[in-house]
Design an enzyme around this catalytic site. Structure first.
Site, PDB file in Angstrom:
ATOM      1  N   PHE A   1       1.189  -1.474  -0.087  1.00  0.00           N
ATOM      2  CA  PHE A   1       0.071   0.228  -0.323  1.00  0.00           C
ATOM      3  C   PHE A   1       1.274   0.793  -0.135  1.00  0.00           C
ATOM      4  CE2 PHE A   1      -2.443   3.564   1.986  1.00  0.00           C
ATOM      5  CZ  PHE A   1      -3.505   3.321   1.132  1.00  0.00           C
TER       6      PHE A   1
ATOM      7  N   ASP B   1       9.078   2.511   1.274  1.00  0.00           N
ATOM      8  CA  ASP B   1       8.023   3.462   1.901  1.00  0.00           C
ATOM      9  C   ASP B   1       7.733   3.143   3.316  1.00  0.00           C
ATOM     10  OD1 ASP B   1       5.630   4.433   2.833  1.00  0.00           O
ATOM     11  OD2 ASP B   1       4.321   3.186   1.150  1.00  0.00           O
TER      12      ASP B   1
ATOM     13  N   LYS C   1       3.532   9.908   8.602  1.00  0.00           N
ATOM     14  CA  LYS C   1       2.271   8.633   9.395  1.00  0.00           C
ATOM     15  C   LYS C   1       2.851   9.657  11.483  1.00  0.00           C
ATOM     16  CE  LYS C   1      -0.264   5.803   7.748  1.00  0.00           C
ATOM     17  NZ  LYS C   1      -0.783   5.311   6.406  1.00  0.00           N
TER      18      LYS C   1
HETATM   19  C1  PLP Z   1      -0.964   5.604   5.025  1.00  0.00           C
HETATM   20  C2  PLP Z   1       0.642   5.252   4.000  1.00  0.00           C
HETATM   21  C3  PLP Z   1       0.790   5.870   3.172  1.00  0.00           C
HETATM   22  C4  PLP Z   1      -0.619   6.956   2.346  1.00  0.00           C
HETATM   23  O1  PLP Z   1      -0.391   7.897   3.661  1.00  0.00           O
HETATM   24  P1  PLP Z   1      -1.402   8.908   2.963  1.00  0.00           P
HETATM   25  O2  PLP Z   1      -0.686   9.819   4.566  1.00  0.00           O
HETATM   26  O3  PLP Z   1      -2.815   8.205   3.346  1.00  0.00           O
HETATM   27  O4  PLP Z   1      -1.149   9.646   1.941  1.00  0.00           O
HETATM   28  C5  PLP Z   1       1.437   5.179   1.852  1.00  0.00           C
HETATM   29  N1  PLP Z   1       1.821   4.097   2.268  1.00  0.00           N
HETATM   30  C6  PLP Z   1       2.047   3.651   3.594  1.00  0.00           C
HETATM   31  C7  PLP Z   1       2.933   2.073   3.886  1.00  0.00           C
HETATM   32  C8  PLP Z   1       1.047   3.270   4.491  1.00  0.00           C
HETATM   33  O5  PLP Z   1       1.299   2.597   5.224  1.00  0.00           O
END
Ligand code: PLP
Length: 393
Positions: free
Chosen positions: A131, A216, A245
């Protein structure tokens, strides 16, 4: 039922509605408390209304809110410097969200090759179950059909490979490969961890073929796994890394970190953001780092992780019909469920513990990193109450 709300129907909100938070607790309008093991999806790294963060935000709010990237903001250099001092990176671009940090990462990787004259190197290899966000490029990167369907042509240049499959990666690398994008531990995908071996293999491939390795760490970063960044468990460094986050502790922001060699082509005009690196965000993120970088902070996360894993192991023993596996590192933990994870999440909420469902029928346990041993004990009791009821059914 008719939807009478003026909000997009993209979310369905359960009861209760929270009106206040303090530390690990959230309170509803009736004053009932909930132990928050969702942390706004790994965002409230220091819990709710942390005094040091509240002070930083208040002070900044009284001075200066916004000037855009037309002008320098002092906190911005400081934060970038601290992130680089504590990671592989030399350069930082600030964003407002995780998806935007990924967009910057993808653009930077492609532009690096473009700048060298390798204009055909545009493909990014990603992994099934990943994701990376909800923008048009990041849904293509994630490759989840459900998120792609109905939103027009899939953004080109993203190739999904099976989870952890080295042979598939070897076979997929060709003259069009610009980068490999990977979560060291998949969050939304069900707390699935990539092995150090696998990451080492990717690093080697990237070095051999001049491919940009992108992590990521939007969910795993900023001490969530017990190291400042999850990649530090393997020691395998990327060329680019997306954060968000936990970095803002609840203030919306993100960052794209990169090695100088890769970021060098990102000159004036190549990328931008009106709000990215906003003074309020910089003040709060610097305050988050004040605490996370303190001596002993990561040790605390490790200790609490050990205790929570112990509790989860007990549950695995006591409720073999409910759970089959514990996953994750630090305070990014998951329980793979044998009954629908949503049922477990609802039962826990009724018992006063908030968790987050993830893919692969997992519930995620993401408490604020400042949680205490006593609070973990209380959580254990509430969880046990919920599981007794569920197992008795
Ligand atoms: C939450 C998340 C995203 C997206 O972040 P947003 O602030 O919702 O755009 C991308 N990569 C990972 C691994 C995430 O957990």
């Amino acid at each position: 039922m008719e939807n009478t709300s003026n909000l997009f129907g993209t979310y369905v909100y359960p009861e209760p509605q929270f009106v206040r938070g303090a530390g690990v607790l959230l309170f509803d309008a009736e004053g009932r408390d909930f132990l928050d093991f969702s942390s706004g999806i790994a965002v409230n790294s220091l819990g709710h209304a942390h005094p040091h963060l509240v002070n930083a935000l208040k002070q900044q709010a009284e001075n200066l809110w916004h000037t855009s990237n037309l002008f320098a903001v002092p906190g911005r250099e400081v934060l970038a410097d601290r992130l680089c001092q504590n990671s592989f990176a030399d350069k930082v671009f600030f964003t407002n969200s995780g998806a935007e940090a990924l967009e910057c990462a993808i653009k930077t990787a492609r532009h690096y090759h473009f700048d060298k004259g390798d204009v055909e190197k545009i493909n990014i290899l990603t992994f099934e179950g990943a994701f990376h966000g909800r923008t048009l490029a990041t849904i293509a990167a994630g490759g989840n059909q459900q998120y792609l369907e109905g939103f027009g042509p899939k953004s080109q240049g993203f190739i999904q490979l099976p989870f952890g499959d080295m042979d598939a990666v070897d076979a997929a690398v060709d003259e069009f490969t610009a980068g490999i994008l990977i979560e060291p531990i998949m969050g939304e995908g069900g707390i699935r961890e990539h092995s150090s071996e696998f990451l080492r293999h990717l690093r080697q491939l990237c070095d051999e073929h001049d491919i940009v390795l992108i992590y990521d760490e939007v969910q795993t970063g900023i001490a969530r796994t017990g190291k400042l960044f999850a990649y530090q468990w393997s020691g395998v460094e990327p060329d680019i890394m997306a954060l968000a986050k936990g970095l803002g502790g609840g203030f919306p922001m993100g960052a794209c970190l990169a090695r100088e060699t890769v970021a060098v082509s990102m000159v004036p005009g190549t990328h931008g953001s009106t709000f990215g690196g906003n003074p309020l965000a910089m003040a709060v993120a610097n305050a988050v780092l004040d605490i996370v970088l303190e001596d002993g902070f990561l040790d605390h996360v490790g200790k609490m992780s050990g205790r929570l894993k112990q509790y989860l192991a007990e549950f695995l023993d006591s409720y073999p019909d409910l759970f089959e596996e514990i996953r994750g590192e630090g305070l990014l933990l998951g329980l793979k469920c044998k009954i629908p994870n949503s049922e477990i999440a609802v039962a826990l909420r009724e018992a006063g513990v908030l968790v987050v469902p993830a893919g692969d029928n997992v519930i995620r346990l993401l408490p604020p990193l400042i949680i205490s041993e006593d609070e973990l004990g209380e959580t254990h009791q509430r969880m046990d109450r919920a599981f007794v009821l569920l197992a008795g059914k």
